[in-house]
Scaffold this active site. Structure first.
Site, PDB file in Angstrom:
ATOM      1  CB  SER A  31       3.126  -2.485  -2.648  1.00 56.93           C
ATOM      2  OG  SER A  31       1.811  -2.087  -2.266  1.00 56.93           O
TER       3      SER A  31
ATOM      4  CD  GLU B  41       2.268  -3.137   6.169  1.00 54.80           C
ATOM      5  OE1 GLU B  41       2.890  -2.129   6.560  1.00 54.80           O
ATOM      6  OE2 GLU B  41       2.827  -4.184   5.794  1.00 54.80           O
TER       7      GLU B  41
ATOM      8  CG  ASP C  43      -4.124  -6.339  -3.346  1.00 57.95           C
ATOM      9  OD1 ASP C  43      -4.513  -5.305  -3.908  1.00 57.95           O
ATOM     10  OD2 ASP C  43      -4.150  -7.465  -3.880  1.00 57.95           O
TER      11      ASP C  43
ATOM     12  N   GLY D 212      -0.409 -10.295  -6.004  1.00 60.16           N
ATOM     13  CA  GLY D 212      -1.841 -10.396  -6.264  1.00 60.16           C
ATOM     14  C   GLY D 212      -2.415  -9.242  -7.058  1.00 60.16           C
TER      15      GLY D 212
END
Length: 492
Positions: free
Chosen positions: A177, A184, A179, A211
């Site tokens: 994914s 999480e 950041d 990002g």
């Protein structure tokens, strides 16, 4: 087959690509042989060998190596590729002995054997699932790493997964994914009753978002390209490093940050540009220009405890001043946080002598705190940031002409913006932010963004009616717990 009694090097005559050659395994974990086409070849087991397979007299070594004749991907870093090397041994017995020796070399490396892989199919350009199937999955299989795949289905799903996961089944958690999923997972682990043990679980990051600042920071620290394959190899090799975790606190509400916190220009660009998400990553450049042309400044104060060597920044807090009484809120919030009946990590309860505090008053163009060097793949926000030094890097812009600001923003790609006379760059142990409204627009506030998520929004901001974790206006505190989390890293 022979073992040199002096060097303890294992050697064996083999066939490679149908030609006779000699394969050797040295005590330092290097496989060597000669190919008629390629000349002398060498594989470093620790860095290049994923695993091996044996069938009959055939031994297949699975590797991830520098691509022959590849172009540089920047700063002298070459592309790599998956490649199999197949050797025909002189007998099944030779193959069995070689398999045992390779296993003896690989097992002590401490590589993970079982991983929990979290994929966010909605982040960035929605390529995470494709990256998993095309890159992550093949490399894990080649390295004989077992895994459980979990796609996130809603916001904060990864946090919930990390909070309830049976960690005894895994050697690490990997986030495919941007950041956000990593953040999480960290927050989920730290809200467990067994948080002290849970946060030691090694975490891996495969860049598949917008990002990718953490993945970039990790790979750049080893002078490596930021790519999904290189990130997976980082996990497979199993090296680990500590990571600071910052506790963001406001009146008993907590958020754990591993990347950054911003207020002002950077936060406005990051969050408000979402309305132009259809433009892709170029939306950030486009909105940056808009925000500079119609520049905002924000009233407010920051109070901070400087790291050693940065005591000259700002003004000392006078114990009899109004600023000093404001810092009473720090201690009140720290004590209130400690008394909250809630499971999980509460953050460091840190008491600093009042004489250590210093203050800087706005108006501010931007307040930006960073835990690692890169905020995204093309933004080196804090070139001096370290993964585990116990400090946050603070980048301030208080006043800057628009023309200079535009040039300054283009220098974010290599970190040279911190050399500008319009930028203050320092390290802090702790910080308290008191955000105010915009100059000239006293009814409108700003946005406080941490790790890509909005913590608080003032009146008149983008989606200001949305409910966030914290309120805009009351002081927000940040303290650092040195090396609290653990990351899979290219280097130890």
């Amino acid at each position: 087959m022979a073992i040199d009694a002096y060097t303890l090097t294992l050697t064996n005559p083999v066939k490679y690509k149908g030609k006779q050659t000699e394969l050797s395994l040295s005590p330092d974990g290097r496989l060597r042989w000669t190919s008629a086409r390629d000349g002398e070849r060498c594989l470093v087991i620790e860095n290049e060998v994923l695993g091996f397979a044996a069938e009959g007299s055939r031994l297949t070594v699975r590797a991830y190596v520098e691509k022959e004749g590849s172009f540089f991907c920047g700063a002298g870093r070459r592309h790599r590729e998956r490649k199999d090397y197949v050797f025909e041994m002189s007998s099944e017995e030779s193959r069995r002995i070689w398999s045992g020796k390779l296993k003896e070399r690989i097992e002590p490396l401490g590589r993970p054997k079982r991983l929990f892989v979290v994929v966010n199919p909605f982040g960035g350009r929605k390529l995470a699932l494709k990256i998993f199937h095309n890159v992550v999955h093949p490399l894990l299989v080649a390295a004989d790493v077992q895994f459980t795949l979990q796609e996130t289905q809603y916001q904060l799903h990864a946090k919930s997964l990390a909070h309830s996961l049976d960690l005894s089944k895994y050697d690490g958690i990997v986030c495919v994914s941007g950041d956000g999923i990593l953040v999480e997972v960290v927050n989920g682990l730290l809200q467990r009753e067994d948080w002290a043990a849970a946060i030691k679980m090694p975490l891996g990051v495969v860049p598949a978002g917008t990002g990718n600042g953490m993945a970039k920071s990790l790979l750049d620290s080893a002078d490596d390209c930021c790519s999904p394959a290189n990130s997976v190899m980082t996990v497979i090799r199993g090296h680990r490093r500590s990571l600071d975790v910052a506790t963001v606190l406001q009146q008993g509400k907590r958020f754990f940050s591993v990347l950054m916190l911003s207020w002002g220009l950077i936060a406005d660009i990051d969050i408000e540009s979402e309305r132009y998400r259809w433009m892709g990553s170029s939306r950030l450049d486009f909105y940056c220009i808009l925000r500079i042309l119609w520049l905002r400044k924000y009233q407010g104060h920051i109070f901070f405890v400087p790291a050693p060597g940065y005591e000259a920044f700002g003004e000392p807090v006078n114990q009899s001043s109004e600023a000093s009484s404001t810092l009473d809120i720090w201690q009140q919030d720290q004590e209130a946080n400690a008394s909250v009946q809630q499971s999980g990590y509460r953050g460091p309860i840190t008491r600093f002598e009042l004489s250590e505090w210093r203050t800087i008053e706005g108006p501010f163009i931007s307040v930006w705190l960073h835990n690692v060097p890169w905020g995204s793949e093309d933004t080196m926000a804090a070139p001096e940031a370290k993964f585990s030094d116990g400090y946050l890097d603070l980048i301030l812009m208080l006043n800057c002409p628009k023309s200079s600001l535009l040039r300054l923003m283009t220098k974010l790609k290599d970190g040279s913006h911190v050399k500008s006379p319009f930028v203050k760059y320092l390290k802090v142990k702790a910080l308290q932010l008191e955000p105010g409204n915009r100059t000239g627009e006293k009814s409108k506030g700003g946005i406080i963004d941490s790790d890509g998520e909005v913590l608080a929004r003032g009146e008149g901001t983008y989606k200001s009616g949305q409910r966030d974790l914290m309120a805009y206006g009351p002081p927000i505190q940040m303290t650092v717990d040195k090396g609290l989390a653990t990351l899979f890293s290219p280097t130890s």
